[in-house]
Design a protein around this motif. Sequence first.
Motif, PDB file in Angstrom:
ATOM      1  N   ASP A   1       0.834  -1.219   0.000  1.00 33.50           N
ATOM      2  CA  ASP A   1       0.000   0.000   0.000  1.00 33.50           C
ATOM      3  C   ASP A   1       0.867   1.266   0.000  1.00 33.50           C
ATOM      4  N   LEU A   2       2.030   1.187   0.662  1.00 32.98           N
ATOM      5  CA  LEU A   2       2.902   2.375   0.735  1.00 32.98           C
ATOM      6  C   LEU A   2       3.659   2.603  -0.574  1.00 32.98           C
ATOM      7  N   LEU A   3       3.634   1.578  -1.432  1.00 31.88           N
ATOM      8  CA  LEU A   3       4.424   1.648  -2.664  1.00 31.88           C
ATOM      9  C   LEU A   3       3.557   1.717  -3.915  1.00 31.88           C
ATOM     10  N   LYS A   4       2.228   1.601  -3.739  1.00 36.27           N
ATOM     11  CA  LYS A   4       1.399   1.400  -4.922  1.00 36.27           C
ATOM     12  C   LYS A   4       1.370   2.606  -5.860  1.00 36.27           C
ATOM     13  N   ASP A   5       1.647   3.797  -5.348  1.00 31.23           N
ATOM     14  CA  ASP A   5       1.659   4.974  -6.228  1.00 31.23           C
ATOM     15  C   ASP A   5       3.086   5.376  -6.623  1.00 31.23           C
ATOM     16  N   VAL A   6       4.057   4.516  -6.332  1.00 29.83           N
ATOM     17  CA  VAL A   6       5.454   4.878  -6.631  1.00 29.83           C
ATOM     18  C   VAL A   6       5.793   4.463  -8.072  1.00 29.83           C
ATOM     19  N   GLU A   7       6.203   5.447  -8.851  1.00 34.38           N
ATOM     20  CA  GLU A   7       6.575   5.163 -10.249  1.00 34.38           C
ATOM     21  C   GLU A   7       8.075   4.909 -10.384  1.00 34.38           C
ATOM     22  N   PHE A   8       8.871   5.717  -9.662  1.00 35.10           N
ATOM     23  CA  PHE A   8      10.329   5.646  -9.784  1.00 35.10           C
ATOM     24  C   PHE A   8      10.979   5.406  -8.425  1.00 35.10           C
ATOM     25  N   LEU A   9      12.148   4.771  -8.465  1.00 34.74           N
ATOM     26  CA  LEU A   9      12.909   4.536  -7.235  1.00 34.74           C
ATOM     27  C   LEU A   9      14.393   4.710  -7.539  1.00 34.74           C
ATOM     28  N   MET A  10      15.084   5.402  -6.646  1.00 35.19           N
ATOM     29  CA  MET A  10      16.528   5.574  -6.804  1.00 35.19           C
ATOM     30  C   MET A  10      17.243   5.036  -5.576  1.00 35.19           C
ATOM     31  N   THR A  11      18.304   4.274  -5.809  1.00 32.83           N
ATOM     32  CA  THR A  11      19.108   3.759  -4.703  1.00 32.83           C
ATOM     33  C   THR A  11      20.529   3.526  -5.207  1.00 32.83           C
ATOM     34  N   GLU A  12      21.338   2.756  -4.466  1.00 37.35           N
ATOM     35  CA  GLU A  12      22.716   2.523  -4.878  1.00 37.35           C
ATOM     36  C   GLU A  12      22.761   1.716  -6.184  1.00 37.35           C
ATOM     37  N   GLY A  13      23.970   1.661  -6.757  1.00 40.00           N
ATOM     38  CA  GLY A  13      24.139   0.815  -7.951  1.00 40.00           C
ATOM     39  C   GLY A  13      24.201   1.583  -9.256  1.00 40.00           C
ATOM     40  N   GLY A  14      24.580   2.866  -9.181  1.00 37.82           N
ATOM     41  CA  GLY A  14      24.704   3.651 -10.407  1.00 37.82           C
ATOM     42  C   GLY A  14      26.018   3.360 -11.114  1.00 37.82           C
ATOM     43  N   GLY A  15      27.079   3.907 -10.557  1.00 36.01           N
ATOM     44  CA  GLY A  15      28.389   3.614 -11.141  1.00 36.01           C
ATOM     45  C   GLY A  15      28.979   4.763 -11.918  1.00 36.01           C
ATOM     46  N   ASN A  16      29.036   5.973 -11.300  1.00 34.13           N
ATOM     47  CA  ASN A  16      29.757   7.079 -11.934  1.00 34.13           C
ATOM     48  C   ASN A  16      31.236   6.716 -11.957  1.00 34.13           C
ATOM     49  N   GLN A  17      31.860   6.925 -13.106  1.00 37.70           N
ATOM     50  CA  GLN A  17      33.255   6.509 -13.254  1.00 37.70           C
ATOM     51  C   GLN A  17      34.163   7.734 -13.254  1.00 37.70           C
ATOM     52  N   VAL A  18      35.023   7.833 -12.246  1.00 39.61           N
ATOM     53  CA  VAL A  18      35.967   8.950 -12.158  1.00 39.61           C
ATOM     54  C   VAL A  18      37.386   8.376 -12.060  1.00 39.61           C
TER      55      VAL A  18
ATOM     56  N   TYR B   1      16.281   2.744 -10.492  1.00 36.50           N
ATOM     57  CA  TYR B   1      17.587   3.103 -11.026  1.00 36.50           C
ATOM     58  C   TYR B   1      18.629   3.115  -9.923  1.00 36.50           C
ATOM     59  N   GLY B   2      19.825   2.672 -10.271  1.00 29.02           N
ATOM     60  CA  GLY B   2      20.978   2.926  -9.437  1.00 29.02           C
ATOM     61  C   GLY B   2      21.443   4.340  -9.736  1.00 29.02           C
ATOM     62  N   PHE B   3      21.521   5.159  -8.708  1.00 28.88           N
ATOM     63  CA  PHE B   3      21.906   6.559  -8.899  1.00 28.88           C
ATOM     64  C   PHE B   3      22.931   6.915  -7.841  1.00 28.88           C
ATOM     65  N   ASP B   4      24.132   7.268  -8.258  1.00 29.06           N
ATOM     66  CA  ASP B   4      25.169   7.702  -7.317  1.00 29.06           C
ATOM     67  C   ASP B   4      25.212   9.219  -7.321  1.00 29.06           C
ATOM     68  N   PRO B   5      24.958   9.859  -6.184  1.00 25.31           N
ATOM     69  CA  PRO B   5      24.993  11.323  -6.185  1.00 25.31           C
ATOM     70  C   PRO B   5      26.403  11.884  -6.056  1.00 25.31           C
ATOM     71  N   PHE B   6      27.397  11.023  -6.054  1.00 23.44           N
ATOM     72  CA  PHE B   6      28.772  11.469  -5.801  1.00 23.44           C
ATOM     73  C   PHE B   6      29.672  11.167  -6.984  1.00 23.44           C
ATOM     74  N   LYS B   7      30.817  11.869  -6.988  1.00 23.61           N
ATOM     75  CA  LYS B   7      31.862  11.555  -7.965  1.00 23.61           C
ATOM     76  C   LYS B   7      33.065  11.063  -7.169  1.00 23.61           C
ATOM     77  N   ILE B   8      33.116   9.786  -6.937  1.00 25.44           N
ATOM     78  CA  ILE B   8      34.181   9.198  -6.117  1.00 25.44           C
ATOM     79  C   ILE B   8      35.210   8.560  -7.038  1.00 25.44           C
ATOM     80  N   GLU B   9      36.472   8.847  -6.789  1.00 26.39           N
ATOM     81  CA  GLU B   9      37.566   8.252  -7.554  1.00 26.39           C
ATOM     82  C   GLU B   9      37.438   6.728  -7.577  1.00 26.39           C
ATOM     83  N   ALA B  10      37.645   6.150  -8.741  1.00 24.76           N
ATOM     84  CA  ALA B  10      37.532   4.692  -8.866  1.00 24.76           C
ATOM     85  C   ALA B  10      38.432   3.980  -7.858  1.00 24.76           C
ATOM     86  N   ALA B  11      39.639   4.526  -7.658  1.00 21.48           N
ATOM     87  CA  ALA B  11      40.589   3.883  -6.734  1.00 21.48           C
ATOM     88  C   ALA B  11      40.058   3.936  -5.291  1.00 21.48           C
TER      89      ALA B  11
END
Length: 506
Positions: free
Chosen positions: A227-244, A463-473
Amino acid sequence: MCGGPHDTGRFRIRFRFLEDAEPRADAAIPRYFLRMSRSLPVALATIASLALTSPAISQQTKAPIDWDALTSETVQLLSGYIKVNTTNPQGTELEAARFLKHVLDREGIESRILDTAELKPVGRANFYARLKGNGSKKAIALVHHMDVVPANPATWTVDAFSGAVKDGAVWGRGTIDMKAEGIVQLMTMIAIKRSGLPLTRDIVFIGNADEELGSTGAIVFVQRHPDLLKDVEFLMTEGGGNQVDDGKLAYYGVGVSEKRTFWQHLTVAGTPSHASRPTKLNPVPRLVAALDKIGKYETPLHVTAGVEKYFHDIASTFPEPKRGWLLDVKKGLENPQARAWILSDVYWNAILRNTISLTGLQGSNKTNVIPAEASADIDIRLLPDTDPDEFLAMLKRIVNDTAVHFTTQLQPKPPLESPIATDLFRAIERASRERDPNALVTTPMLTAATDRPTYRKLGIITYGFDPFKIEAADLQKGMHGNDEHITVANIAFGLKYTYDVLRYVQ
Ligand SMILES: [Zn+2]
């Protein structure tokens, strides 16, 4: 596609005006005039009238966002959140949920601590909050997991749970995976409420227990609270993968798909006896023969939609002939030279096929004893559109020995592949290109696992969405490793970036 550096003048002007968040609309315009008059005097009259007549702007500027102050507040909050030790096993996410609830209570945002009886052992919880929009569009959910993996004090130079703020960074277990993202999500939601940004979509905020082990938090949440999710169209969490790499952004990664863990435990039973007299009932050679067949088997190559787009997008960063091979990777893989080059990259190889890694192996613990059983563990990762039952049946055909028993260790999560042509993807592209005008925004497949499939099963575009630009290393070293930290600059970046994505998806 909507937004980006080639947007119309009106959008660019609105964006800058909103982002700068002047104290009041009436006070802001003269300052805005001054800035623009240096670069674009001819457009002044038009700009002023647009700024004055836009209802979104007048509402927005009622309570401007002081980004520096918001960053400081977020840093302090993250430091406190790291101190809540949610090491899993145990998890004790209830403490983390209370921490989050306390923050939202102060802001007058409705929230709930959930599933404390269902999650085991005691002291665990899920967390849920919602900031209401006007309901004209469906909701968007910001999801993080509250648990962290263990930290070994012997290998850290700082206390992993002190939440130390030093050298321009917040240090501690969970700063990368993924408490900083969770706190940035929380503070962005709070900033939206404080600023009075008009919302067409409710913003849902979820903290889950147990992502690092059994994912029971997300599974229980989805089972008990549809019931808490039935109107949710989009979801963002870990698993994006910005490459720096070395300070240079290679691309912004939006995770639309991930592989499915499908671990197998293999056993062969035998008859124990003294090894000085070899018998046909020794299970070890039989198991080894089976493993040899599996190890030599080459899984077929298969290009999913997100992976095809990923290769197509990154092609431009390579010289010919590699560019041509990647531009149409399906065709490229038919060329032996291109195929060998593409598959020599372990990540690319892993996103183009189901993979099998032979890992664990147990036989006798004494050299002179033929054991009663031999066993092995195999790490299998399936592409999102592979059927696990069919794959297992195929594996059994390859082994072709009924004495070898297969046991699935963890049931695979539902498949994860989300569409790309969506308002949220376009919002992420727009916010990304405003920061890096020539940035690639692409769709690398995650070879590891997250909670996304559990939500995707309900039809939510995740979607996996990373809000950061973290060095790959740093990412490689810190995630599940030692001296995990996130820079204050990244927190500042993440707040505005997330805010813009949420603004553009309205
Ligand atoms: Zn994580």
